[in-house]
Design a protein around this motif. Structure first.
Motif, mmCIF file in Angstrom:
data_model
loop_
_atom_site.group_PDB
_atom_site.id
_atom_site.type_symbol
_atom_site.label_atom_id
_atom_site.label_comp_id
_atom_site.label_asym_id
_atom_site.label_seq_id
_atom_site.Cartn_x
_atom_site.Cartn_y
_atom_site.Cartn_z
ATOM 1 N N ARG A 19 19.382 78.354 -40.620
ATOM 2 C CA ARG A 19 19.117 77.027 -41.299
ATOM 3 C C ARG A 19 19.891 76.041 -40.401
ATOM 4 O O ARG A 19 19.230 74.812 -40.243
ATOM 5 N N THR A 23 17.410 72.765 -39.244
ATOM 6 C CA THR A 23 17.670 71.630 -39.468
ATOM 7 C C THR A 23 17.885 70.603 -38.241
ATOM 8 O O THR A 23 17.090 69.417 -38.151
ATOM 9 N N VAL A 27 15.469 67.184 -37.834
ATOM 10 C CA VAL A 27 15.992 65.896 -37.633
ATOM 11 C C VAL A 27 15.729 65.453 -36.215
ATOM 12 O O VAL A 27 15.414 64.028 -36.290
ATOM 13 N N LYS A 216 11.599 76.056 -46.171
ATOM 14 C CA LYS A 216 13.225 75.492 -46.704
ATOM 15 C C LYS A 216 12.860 74.253 -46.046
ATOM 16 O O LYS A 216 12.844 73.984 -44.838
ATOM 17 N N ILE A 217 13.260 73.113 -46.969
ATOM 18 C CA ILE A 217 13.266 71.655 -46.502
ATOM 19 C C ILE A 217 14.761 71.361 -46.280
ATOM 20 O O ILE A 217 15.599 71.380 -47.216
ATOM 21 N N PRO A 218 15.200 70.839 -45.026
ATOM 22 C CA PRO A 218 16.475 70.605 -44.924
ATOM 23 C C PRO A 218 16.491 69.263 -45.557
ATOM 24 O O PRO A 218 15.752 68.452 -45.812
ATOM 25 N N TYR A 219 17.881 68.752 -46.139
ATOM 26 C CA TYR A 219 18.226 67.759 -46.820
ATOM 27 C C TYR A 219 19.576 67.204 -46.565
ATOM 28 O O TYR A 219 20.445 67.921 -46.094
ATOM 29 N N PRO A 220 19.764 65.982 -46.605
ATOM 30 C CA PRO A 220 21.135 65.503 -46.184
ATOM 31 C C PRO A 220 22.449 66.027 -47.000
ATOM 32 O O PRO A 220 21.987 66.304 -48.318
ATOM 33 N N GLN A 222 23.493 68.847 -47.029
ATOM 34 C CA GLN A 222 23.169 70.397 -47.522
ATOM 35 C C GLN A 222 24.378 71.187 -47.402
ATOM 36 O O GLN A 222 24.377 72.013 -48.211
ATOM 37 N N PHE A 285 22.614 65.223 -41.791
ATOM 38 C CA PHE A 285 22.015 66.584 -42.207
ATOM 39 C C PHE A 285 22.816 67.824 -41.835
ATOM 40 O O PHE A 285 22.619 68.723 -42.474
ATOM 41 N N ILE A 324 10.075 73.186 -41.253
ATOM 42 C CA ILE A 324 10.074 73.545 -42.837
ATOM 43 C C ILE A 324 9.428 75.097 -43.136
ATOM 44 O O ILE A 324 10.128 75.757 -43.945
#
Length: 475
Positions: A19, A23, A27, A216-220, A222, A285, A324
């Motif tokens: 992960r 990420t 980013v 899997k979409i990384p997001y702020p 997380q 992130f 992703i």
């Protein structure tokens, strides 16, 4: 390489490592797009920075975090502490960049002062070259030979008038050696070898592909809400300053390899501002590292002779896409580090030689210039080596007081070769007979590139897209 080293120290699993790698890729893809569109607009890739290792390891070993018994909780709490420190420290580059303070500082730079800085952006990474190749010579040496053969000796081999081998030397040689390494792994060549050899040579030891999700979409945020600690943030600020100095050297090298004019002061400052935004995104992130210009990709500009920012922007799109699609990203991340180390031997050397090429604009018959370049180069290599050796033996840096933030600040600064070189070279260059030596320092050539209108080609290279220069007129 950075998450592979840090995540296990934090108590993270292989799933956590995947992960973090995803990420980081995601980013840095966004940061590369921002830098090539609105920053310096040079064809540079933004990547994770080793400069942040010292303060991050210090955070990992913080007693309040080490006392947490549950590994997963310790991992999450450490990640949030790193995020908070990155978010606060990013303000340094944002302020220095957008206030144009870095542009004012850069007026003290000359071709002579930049020689040791740019040279050590490459030479300072020597410990990531052949020492890593030596951990698995049966993969590293063939990779080094094949890459040099394709990129140099066979570069004039044309297919439909295109120099295919020169353009794709890296991709072809990595594919061939990766397949060869996989063949060695599958045939059981490493079955009874020591654990360290297996880790460096096998293609299945990273445990990334099996742990990676398909999408899997990384997001702020997380990993949860960041935590803030003044001591952690202050130590991280040193890493942000180091990243700023290393990136300045890398931008100068990239402009030369891409056949662009040296970036004017305000363009350099604008790039640093956007890099600060990038470090802020790293913190939001949770990438476990800050951002800097990828030195190996600057070297690749010289190897492939492709200096198009459009190519870099498409590459950034690939970075985001593969981050992703987790399985694909993990597949590329499973390439043994030895293969990359072999490539670094060439690419870091290329960047270093760009630094040395600035000597042509200076008078190297001058004893003053010989003194400055020699002392800055030597101390730039020698001081960080002392700090590395001391840390390896004592398990802490030479700066070891009760103030952890102070230790992190000094140890981070003096771990970086380009930073030491800049401090020494710029100080000596601006205090030692500087009034009578403008021509010897290369200033007549340099001064016309300081302002946007100093050279007609600046507009072509550095004008903002979408007619944004109306709102942000160049100085």
């Amino acid at each position: 390489m950075i998450p592979s080293f840090l995540v296990p120290l934090m108590g993270g699993t292989d799933g956590d490592k995947v992960r973090v790698v995803q990420t980081l890729l995601f980013v840095e893809g966004i940061n590369t797009l921002l830098q090539t569109l609105f920053g310096t607009r040079l064809p540079t890739v933004i990547g994770g920075s080793y400069a942040f290792m010292v303060p991050i390891i210090s955070i990992i070993h913080d007693t309040s975090l080490m006392s947490i018994e549950d590994n997963h909780v310790r991992f999450l709490n450490t990640m949030r502490a790193v995020q908070g420190a990155l978010i606060v420290a990013s303000s340094i580059q944002i302020i220095l960049g957008y206030s144009q303070m870095w542009a004012i500082c850069s007026r003290f730079f000359s071709p002579l002062g930049m020689v040791p800085v740019i040279a050590l952006v490459g030479f300072g990474l020597f410990d990531r070259g052949f020492p890593v190749v030596g951990r698995c010579v049966e993969i590293g040496i063939p990779m080094l030979i094949l890459f040099i053969a394709f990129s140099q000796y066979l570069k004039n081999f044309l297919t439909k008038q295109l120099p295919i081998l020169e353009r794709f030397a890296l991709l072809i040689s990595i594919t061939v050696i990766w397949a060869y390494a996989h063949l060695l792994t599958a045939s059981g060549a490493y079955k009874h070898r020591p654990e360290l050899t297996q880790l460096n040579c096998r293609t299945d030891k990273a445990n990334l592909i099996s742990s990676a999700p398909w999408i899997k979409i990384p997001y702020p945020l997380q990993w949860g809400a960041p935590t803030f600690d003044a001591g952690h943030a202050f130590g991280m600020m040193a890493a942000v300053l180091v990243s700023l100095i290393e990136s300045t050297g890398a931008y100068k090298a990239a402009s030369r390899l891409a056949s662009a004019t040296p970036p004017p002061a305000h363009v350099l400052s604008r790039g640093i501002g956007w890099q600060g935004i990038g470090i802020l995104l790293n913190g939001l992130f949770g990438t476990l590292s800050g951002s800097t210009v990828s030195v190996e990709n600057v070297g690749l500009l010289g190897s492939t002779r492709v200096g198009s920012r459009r190519v870099i922007q498409i590459s950034a799109g690939f970075m985001i896409f593969f981050s992703i699609l987790g399985k694909f990203g993990a597949l590329f991340a499973s390439i043994p580090f030895t293969i990359f180390a072999a490539v670094y031997c060439v690419l870091f050397g290329l960047v270093a030689s760009v630094g040395l090429s600035f000597l042509q604009f200076t008078n190297m018959n001058s004893m003053r210039n010989l003194f400055i370049v020699g002392v800055a180069l030597f101390l730039g290599l020698s001081v960080p080596e002392y700090f590395r050796e001391y840390t390896a033996k004592a398990l802490h840096g030479p700066a070891h007081t009760r103030g952890g933030w102070f230790n992190d600040f000094l140890n981070t600064i003096f771990f970086s070769s380009p930073t030491v070189a800049l401090l020494v070279a710029v100080f000596l260059d601006n205090t030692l007979d500087y009034k009578d030596s403008a021509r010897d320092r290369g200033m007549p050539w340099w001064v016309k590139f300081r302002t946007f209108k100093g050279d007609s080609r600046n507009e072509e290279f550095y004008t903002l897209p979408f007619n944004l220069n109306r709102f942000f007129p160049p100085s």
